[in-house]
Design a protein around this motif. Structure first.
Motif, PDB file in Angstrom:
ATOM      1  N   PRO A  49     -34.238 -38.277   0.098  1.00  9.05           N
ATOM      2  CA  PRO A  49     -34.427 -39.689   0.466  1.00  9.05           C
ATOM      3  C   PRO A  49     -33.250 -40.237   1.259  1.00  9.05           C
ATOM      4  O   PRO A  49     -32.108 -39.812   1.085  1.00  9.05           O
ATOM      5  N   LYS A  50     -33.564 -41.184   2.111  1.00  8.87           N
ATOM      6  CA  LYS A  50     -32.550 -41.921   2.859  1.00  8.87           C
ATOM      7  C   LYS A  50     -32.787 -43.403   2.629  1.00  8.87           C
ATOM      8  O   LYS A  50     -33.910 -43.892   2.740  1.00  8.87           O
ATOM      9  N   LEU A  62     -20.658 -53.477   2.371  1.00  8.43           N
ATOM     10  CA  LEU A  62     -21.658 -53.298   1.313  1.00  8.43           C
ATOM     11  C   LEU A  62     -21.650 -51.896   0.717  1.00  8.43           C
ATOM     12  O   LEU A  62     -22.409 -51.625  -0.217  1.00  8.43           O
ATOM     13  N   ILE A  63     -20.809 -51.006   1.239  1.00  9.58           N
ATOM     14  CA  ILE A  63     -20.809 -49.624   0.741  1.00  9.58           C
ATOM     15  C   ILE A  63     -20.380 -49.570  -0.721  1.00  9.58           C
ATOM     16  O   ILE A  63     -21.045 -48.950  -1.564  1.00  9.58           O
ATOM     17  N   ALA A  64     -19.277 -50.226  -1.043  1.00 11.36           N
ATOM     18  CA  ALA A  64     -18.780 -50.201  -2.421  1.00 11.36           C
ATOM     19  C   ALA A  64     -19.772 -50.828  -3.396  1.00 11.36           C
ATOM     20  O   ALA A  64     -20.084 -50.232  -4.451  1.00 11.36           O
ATOM     21  N   GLN A  69     -24.201 -50.156  -7.603  1.00 18.45           N
ATOM     22  CA  GLN A  69     -25.604 -50.329  -8.012  1.00 18.45           C
ATOM     23  C   GLN A  69     -26.263 -48.991  -8.307  1.00 18.45           C
ATOM     24  O   GLN A  69     -27.001 -48.842  -9.282  1.00 18.45           O
ATOM     25  N   LEU A  70     -26.010 -47.992  -7.460  1.00 23.98           N
ATOM     26  CA  LEU A  70     -26.588 -46.668  -7.697  1.00 23.98           C
ATOM     27  C   LEU A  70     -26.030 -46.044  -8.975  1.00 23.98           C
ATOM     28  O   LEU A  70     -26.753 -45.364  -9.708  1.00 23.98           O
ATOM     29  N   ALA A  71     -24.738 -46.264  -9.243  1.00 24.45           N
ATOM     30  CA  ALA A  71     -24.138 -45.710 -10.457  1.00 24.45           C
ATOM     31  C   ALA A  71     -24.766 -46.318 -11.704  1.00 24.45           C
ATOM     32  O   ALA A  71     -24.914 -45.642 -12.729  1.00 24.45           O
ATOM     33  N   PRO A  78     -25.753 -38.983  -5.843  1.00 24.61           N
ATOM     34  CA  PRO A  78     -24.689 -39.009  -4.828  1.00 24.61           C
ATOM     35  C   PRO A  78     -25.061 -39.935  -3.675  1.00 24.61           C
ATOM     36  O   PRO A  78     -26.214 -39.993  -3.251  1.00 24.61           O
ATOM     37  N   LEU A  79     -24.082 -40.655  -3.177  1.00 23.56           N
ATOM     38  CA  LEU A  79     -24.245 -41.469  -1.986  1.00 23.56           C
ATOM     39  C   LEU A  79     -23.314 -40.912  -0.915  1.00 23.56           C
ATOM     40  O   LEU A  79     -22.097 -40.986  -1.045  1.00 23.56           O
ATOM     41  N   TYR A  80     -23.875 -40.300   0.123  1.00 22.97           N
ATOM     42  CA  TYR A  80     -23.057 -39.632   1.130  1.00 22.97           C
ATOM     43  C   TYR A  80     -23.619 -39.894   2.523  1.00 22.97           C
ATOM     44  O   TYR A  80     -24.738 -40.390   2.675  1.00 22.97           O
TER      45      TYR A  80
END
Length: 220
Positions: A49-50, A62-64, A69-71, A78-80
């Motif tokens: 998924p993307k 907004l990256i941090a 939120q994903l954690a 993983p967010l990469y």
């Protein structure tokens, strides 16, 4: 439709079309648009998924929060390879941009050489016609007419060269069509703009020897 997608466990089955979207450039800006379809993630679990986000603020800020939120959902997710749309578009056009920059540098050098060559040729013509110009002025020719005569000769050469160049360009532009996006190879505005620039350069290159010719002393 029955799309060709299969994750190896679920067979391809007929699926209902619920919407139609506009054409999308999926790989490169210069690539042709190809038929595509979208599946809900629940129906395409075999894919990586993307996540795409639209925002009115700086996307980098907004990256941090997104990682947080994903954690909260799953700390093992993983967010990469996080990129902005501007950077994706820039990377897609990097090679074409480099080629365009290289061609532009060669074109600028060619323009400079053309201006120098035109100036040198007109200066040589003035020297060759020194006696004629002196006689014309001695017999009452206006200096403005001498100036116009030399300028007309220079612009005539420029227009002839420009006509030949445009004809060759119209035949050869298909070779760079793959490097263009949003601009047709035979774009009229581009041809008109370049022609005006070349005529301006020719006018400037013709003016100096033309002025020198109009100020000649008949006695000399």
């Amino acid at each position: 439709i029955t799309p060709g997608f299969s994750d190896g466990t679920v067979k391809s089955v007929p699926r209902e079309i619920i919407a139609v979207v506009a054409d999308v450039k999926s790989s490169q800006l210069s690539a042709d648009v190809t038929p595509e379809y979208y599946l809900a993630f629940a129906q395409a679990a075999g894919l990586s998924p993307k996540l795409v986000m639209r925002t009115t603020v700086d996307p980098v800020s907004l990256i941090a929060p997104l990682r947080g939120q994903l954690a909260e959902i799953d700390k093992n997710l993983p967010l990469y390879d996080v990129k902005t749309m501007d950077s994706l578009v820039s990377e897609s056009a990097a090679q074409s941009r480099f080629h365009a920059l290289l061609l532009s540098c060669f074109a600028a050098i060619a323009l400079l050489l053309s201006a120098i060559g035109l100036y040198g040729l007109l200066s040589y013509l003035v020297v060759q016609r020194t006696l004629e110009i002196g006689v014309r002025i001695a017999l009452g020719a206006q200096r403005s007419s001498v100036l116009t005569m030399i300028l007309r000769r220079g612009l005539t050469l420029a227009v002839i060269g420009l006509a030949i160049g445009i004809a060759l360009s119209l035949m050869l532009t298909r070779l760079i069509s793959g490097m263009l996006f949003g601009v047709r190879p035979s774009d009229p505005l581009t041809f008109v703009a370049v022609s005006l620039v070349l005529l301006l350069v020719s006018l400037i290159a013709s003016s100096v020897p033309a002025y020198r010719a109009s100020t000649l002393d008949p006695m000399k």
